[in-house]
Every structure is written in structure tokens, then in C-alpha cells.
Scaffold this motif. Structure first.
Motif, short mmCIF file in Angstrom:
data_model
loop_
_atom_site.label_atom_id
_atom_site.label_comp_id
_atom_site.label_asym_id
_atom_site.label_seq_id
_atom_site.Cartn_x
_atom_site.Cartn_y
_atom_site.Cartn_z
N ARG A 11 0.89 -0.98 0.14
CA ARG A 11 -0.11 -0.24 -0.05
C ARG A 11 0.90 1.11 -0.06
NH1 ARG A 11 -2.27 -3.29 3.96
NH2 ARG A 11 -1.08 -2.13 5.70
N ALA A 42 -10.50 -4.91 -0.06
CA ALA A 42 -10.11 -5.98 0.82
C ALA A 42 -8.71 -6.37 0.08
CB ALA A 42 -10.98 -7.04 0.71
N GLU A 45 -6.19 -3.77 1.38
CA GLU A 45 -5.72 -4.01 2.56
C GLU A 45 -4.78 -5.28 2.73
OE1 GLU A 45 -9.90 -4.18 4.33
OE2 GLU A 45 -8.89 -3.37 5.61
N LEU A 46 -4.71 -6.11 1.84
CA LEU A 46 -3.95 -7.30 1.80
C LEU A 46 -2.57 -6.82 1.56
CD1 LEU A 46 -6.08 -10.26 0.55
CD2 LEU A 46 -5.32 -9.90 2.80
N ASP A 48 0.49 -5.80 1.82
CA ASP A 48 1.30 -5.37 2.90
C ASP A 48 2.86 -5.38 2.57
OD1 ASP A 48 1.57 -7.82 2.81
OD2 ASP A 48 0.84 -8.35 5.20
N ILE A 51 2.50 -10.24 1.23
CA ILE A 51 1.64 -11.44 0.87
C ILE A 51 2.03 -11.34 -0.82
CG2 ILE A 51 -0.65 -11.86 0.21
CD1 ILE A 51 -1.27 -10.91 3.14
N ILE A 56 -2.81 -14.24 -2.92
CA ILE A 56 -4.08 -13.57 -2.84
C ILE A 56 -4.98 -14.39 -3.80
CG2 ILE A 56 -5.53 -11.52 -3.47
CD1 ILE A 56 -2.77 -9.98 -2.82
#
Lengths: 97, 436
Positions: A11, A42, A45-46, A48, A51, A56
Motif C-alpha cells: 500500500r 479488501a 488491505e492485503l 502489505d 503477501i 491472494i
């Protein structure tokens, strides 16, 4: 367009999220950057930095009982859009201009 | 005594809850049973609505029972708590409180409301307290019973959780945990925690296989499954307001589906073990649309999805949201509360990483060590293990130590929990993961 399955998008720092009835809004200070639907929010938000895209895809495939190819297409399209909006980085060659 | 007026209690029954779904559903059940003016009021707005006299206040799924008790007491309204405890001293300014277990049947609740409407019970509360089936749960086909708390302790032991963590998660002292464990060992005739877990699993299987209740009518489009009878009936009544026939299941849905091959168009599952029920149904009905009503716990959502649920809604949502989710699930959509989607995806990713890590550890076990692990899961002690493997106790102990080291766990209980959680023994039985 195919993203690197091992890419680990992040992000953009400094953004804040406000949840709404139709998903959420991302702001940079007081400036609204974009409005996102629940799925895009969503995925944002994942992102980071830890991941991987493939993780995903696997999770979306399982959560929504989708074939992996369908999940991959949806996830990649959403991540590319988020990259174009400038709210995530680290997609690899795909988020280059 | 004056002749009872049948409608005396129907003037103004309020149903209050922190959870809109349960409040609206219970109001729907009372309305369907002939209560003319049963209305749902969120607990947060209760005081406002108690400005007018009410004949009774029904409280269900309320976190702060004392606050409800105080508000009702100030308004002079008797309260019927459904599945809401009122242990301890009455709150200051409290009124009359009648406790009904959520496992009670609807007629008991109606009877209490009728009697309150006739002015009974204001001074003879104990006579009105419903007994119902009570909180004890039958744990085996024999007379062994486990209390709800003991079942919770066993469930945590099965997950490999230690005493200190059990105490924290259940909000009780370590001494109380030890006391529960001692009771469990006695009731299950087990010599160790490991044996107790294995025995509890056997007893649970006996219970599930022990009865043959009647399924809902053949024309019921929606089946509702919840272990607490009153809540099950309420949810069926609430969902019945969509115009579809919704029926409450009198037993775990998987058993009933076996007796009604056509089954319903939709199965709605709620209650503490909803994911377990979903898994049991999915084993024989892969296509049946399944919607879980939960309390919004991320772990429960993950378990429901993993078990094969098509949709998940939280009980703080209004009934209209459940109608919408039910329609979408029946239409083949997967439904997850938007605000929980990120948490679910993150949980699935974490679970998959753990699975990969555990598989890698399991692959290090030799064939002999996998046999040892199977014996650990079965609750065998060292001597029994030595007998089964035809080795000395010392050699058995060495095998156990090697298993613990390779799985990177600190106890036999933890090893057994890991094996259960990741289905190691099934893989072993099925010949997967060629032994080293």
C-alpha cells in the motif's frame, strides 16, 4: 496482462481508509484519492509487502469457490487498477508506466 | 382468580437484543404464535421505548443483562431472559426477571408471557422460571454427560491449547481449568489429557449417531438448524416472512437430510458449532446452498468457509440482510460480509502457509514415526505404544522424542493436535507423502 505471481505489492504509505456502505474511500490527508468497492478495498488491505499475488489468488479462489484462472483474472485486473490509481506499488513490470 | 384474558399479554410485548437478527426473529416467532404486538427494539434504544408501559420485555442475545434489568425495573416491566444469565445479586433498581434457557420450546415462552399478562408471577418468580432441557449436554450414548464448560475445555484441549491459555480464553482461573480437567478425566475414565481428548471424540461420534428425529416437512424450502430450540424456531419464523416455507430442524441437519433425499432449497445453519454442522452436511450434499449465521468472529467465518459454506452473515445484521444473503446464496453466489472480507482472505493465506509448513514437517517423519504419531493421537501411553510396536518402552520413548523434535512441538498433546488439525493420519492411511 499477467502479473508476477511472486510479486508482493505494498500500500502507498500515508493513505487512510474510511469504510462506507458501498466499500470504502482512500484519502491522502484530507484529499480523497479514490472510492473502492468491497473486493478492491479488501485486496488493497492485503497489500502489505509480504503477501504474494499468488497467495491472494489462492485465497480469493477458495473464499468465492472460483476456478483459479477466474480468480487470477479478477485479482490481477483489480491490482492493476489499484496500481494505476497509485494506491499500491510493487507489482513488478506491470505497474511500470 | 379472574378468568384469564387470552390477549392480555399481547398488548405490548417488546423483544430486545444486541443482535438485530435474533431480536427481529423472536418477535416474528411471537407474532406467528398469535402475539398481536410483539416488536423488536435494539438494546441501545431500550430506555426510550420503555417510556410507555409494556406487559413484558423479552431479552435475547443481550450482553449487558444488568442494564436491561435496570431499565425494565425502572419502567416496572417484567423481563423474560431467553438464554441470558442473571446469576448473582439483582442489579440496583432491578425488576422481575424470569430466565428461560434458549433450548426451551416456544410454548414455554408463550406460557410465561400469558401468565405475566394475567398479572401472575410478580411475586412468585420461581414458579415461572422455565426449566427446559437445561444446559447439560448429553455426551454419550451411555449416561456420561459433559457440561457446556467441560465441552469447551475438551475442544481447546483438542486444539492443543495449554491450561494457562484455556484459562485466559474462557475467562476463568487456572485452578478452575485444572478442576474441569480433573472432572473430565474422571467422567471419561481417562488417565491423561490425551486420552480424554480421544475419549471425547469417540463419545461425540456416539451422540451424533444415536438418534433418528423427524425431518421438516417435504414442502419446506428453507431449513434452519440451530442447537437451541427457541432460537431455531425464531430464525425459521423470521425467514418465513420472506413468503417461503421455513422450518426449524429438530436435530443436526446432516441426519435429517439423510431421511429426506430431496432436501430443501437452502439450509441456514447457526449456533456455536455451525462450521461443524456445515462440514457434516457437505460430506453428503455438495450442491445444497448453505448459509451460516454467525456472531462475526473471524475464526468462525474461516471455519465456515473451509467447511464449505456458501455464505456467511452476522447476527447483528437485520433480517432483511439475511433475506438478501439467502437469495444470493440460492442464486449461486458466495456471500461474505464486506467488512470481513479482508480478514477472511488474510486468514486463508495464513492457514495455507501453516499447512505448507506442517506438511514439510510431516514429510520428515519415517514410517515408524508416523505409526507412533497415530498411537499418540489414539491416546496411547508409552507402555501401550511399546506393546503395539513390539519394541521396548525405551525405544518407544525415543520414537516419541523424535516425532516431537521433527514436528517442532513441545508435548505429545501438541503433536496430536497438529496431526488432527492437518489431517496427517488420513494422509498416512491414504498413502500420501511417501515415507522416508
Amino acid at each position: 496482462m499477467t502479473l508476477d505471481a511472486d510479486a508482493r505489492p505494498s500500500r502507498r504509505p500515508g493513505l487512510t481508509m474510511e469504510r462506507t456502505a458501498s466499500g470504502g474511500r482512500l484519502r491522502d490527508g484530507v484529499t480523497e484519492v479514490c472510492a473502492l468497492n468491497p473486493t478492491a478495498l479488501a485486496l488493497w488491505e492485503l497489500c502489505d509487502g509480504e503477501i504474494a499475488v499468488q497467495e491472494i489468488v489462492d485465497a480469493v479462489s477458495e473464499a468465492f469457490s472460483l476456478d483459479e484462472d477466474v480468480a487470477r483474472a479478477d485479482v490481477e485486473a483489480t491490482l492493476v487498477q489499484l496500481g494505476e490509481l497509485g494506491v499500491i506499488t510493487g507489482l513488478g513490470p506491470a505497474d511500470a508506466p | 382468580m379472574p378468568t384469564p384474558q387470552p390477549d392480555a399479554m399481547t398488548d405490548s410485548v417488546l423483544v430486545t437484543s444486541d443482535r438485530a437478527l435474533w431480536g427481529e426473529s423472536l418477535a416474528a416467532l411471537l407474532t406467528a404464535a398469535g402475539v398481536r404486538a410483539a416488536r423488536f427494539v435494539p438494546t441501545a434504544r431500550l430506555t426510550l421505548h420503555l417510556a410507555r408501559p409494556v406487559s413484558a420485555l423479552v431479552a435475547v442475545a443481550v450482553a449487558d443483562a444488568a442494564a436491561v434489568q435496570r431499565a425494565a425495573g425502572q419502567a416496572g416491566a417484567p423481563v423474560v431472559g431467553v438464554g441470558v444469565g442473571t446469576n448473582g445479586a439483582p442489579a440496583r433498581g432491578a425488576g422481575v426477571w424470569f430466565a428461560l434457557p434458549a433450548s426451551a420450546d416456544a410454548p414455554l415462552l408463550l406460557d410465561v408471557l400469558h401468565r405475566l399478562g394475567r398479572g401472575e408471577g410478580r411475586s412468585d418468580a420461581p414458579a415461572l422460571v422455565g426449566r427446559g432441557p437445561g444446559p447439560e449436554a448429553r455426551a454419550s450414548a451411555s449416561d456420561t454427560t459433559l457440561t457446556r464448560r467441560e465441552q469447551e475445555v475438551v475442544a481447546l484441549l483438542t486444539e492443543g491449547v495449554g491450561s494457562q491459555d484455556i484459562a485466559e480464553r474462557l475467562g476463568i482461573s487456572p485452578n478452575t481449568v485444572r478442576s474441569h480437567v480433573q472432572n473430565l478425566l474422571g467422567k471419561l475414565d481417562a488417565g491423561s489429557r490425551l486420552e480424554a481428548v480421544a475419549a471425547a471424540e469417540r463419545l461425540l461420534r456416539e451422540t451424533v449417531n444415536g438418534s433418528a428425529p423427524v425431518p421438516p416437512p417435504a414442502d419446506a424450502a428453507v431449513w434452519v438448524s440451530h442447537p437451541e430450540r427457541l432460537l431455531c424456531l425464531a430464525l425459521a419464523a423470521g425467514l418465513g416472512r420472506t413468503g417461503r416455507t421455513a422450518s426449524a430442524c429438530a436435530a443436526p441437519a446432516a441426519e435429517l437430510l439423510a431421511q429426506r433425499p430431496g432436501g430443501p432449497e437452502l439450509l441456514v445453519v447457526a449456533g456455536p458449532d455451525a462450521p461443524g454442522q456445515v462440514a457434516a452436511v457437505r460430506a453428503g450434499h455438495s450442491e445444497l446452498p448453505l448459509l451460516v449465521v454467525g456472531d462475526g468472529d473471524p475464526g468462525e467465518l474461516l471455519a465456515a468457509v473451509e467447511a464449505g459454506a456458501d455464505g456467511y452473515v452476522t447476527s447483528d445484521a437485520p433480517l432483511s440482510a439475511v433475506f438478501d444473503a439467502a437469495d444470493r446464496v440460492r442464486g449461486g453466489e458466495a456471500v461474505v460480509p464486506p467488512e470481513m472480507l479482508s480478514v477472511l482472505l488474510r486468514s486463508l493465506i495464513r492457514r495455507r502457509r501453516e499447512e505448507d509448513q506442517a506438511t514439510e514437517r510431516f514429510s520428515r517423519l519415517s514410517r515408524r514415526e508416523r505409526e507412533v504419531l497415530a498411537l499418540l493421537v489414539a491416546g496411547r501411553d508409552q507402555d501401550e505404544m511399546a506393546d503395539a510396536l513390539v519394541v521396548s518402552p525405551h525405544t518407544a520413548r525415543t520414537h516419541v522424542q523424535n516425532v516431537l523434535r521433527k514436528l517442532r512441538v513441545h508435548s505429545r498433546l501438541e503433536a496430536a493436535a497438529l496431526a488432527r488439525r492437518h489431517g496427517f493420519l488420513d494422509r498416512f492411511t491414504n498413502g500420501e507423502e511417501a515415507s522416508s
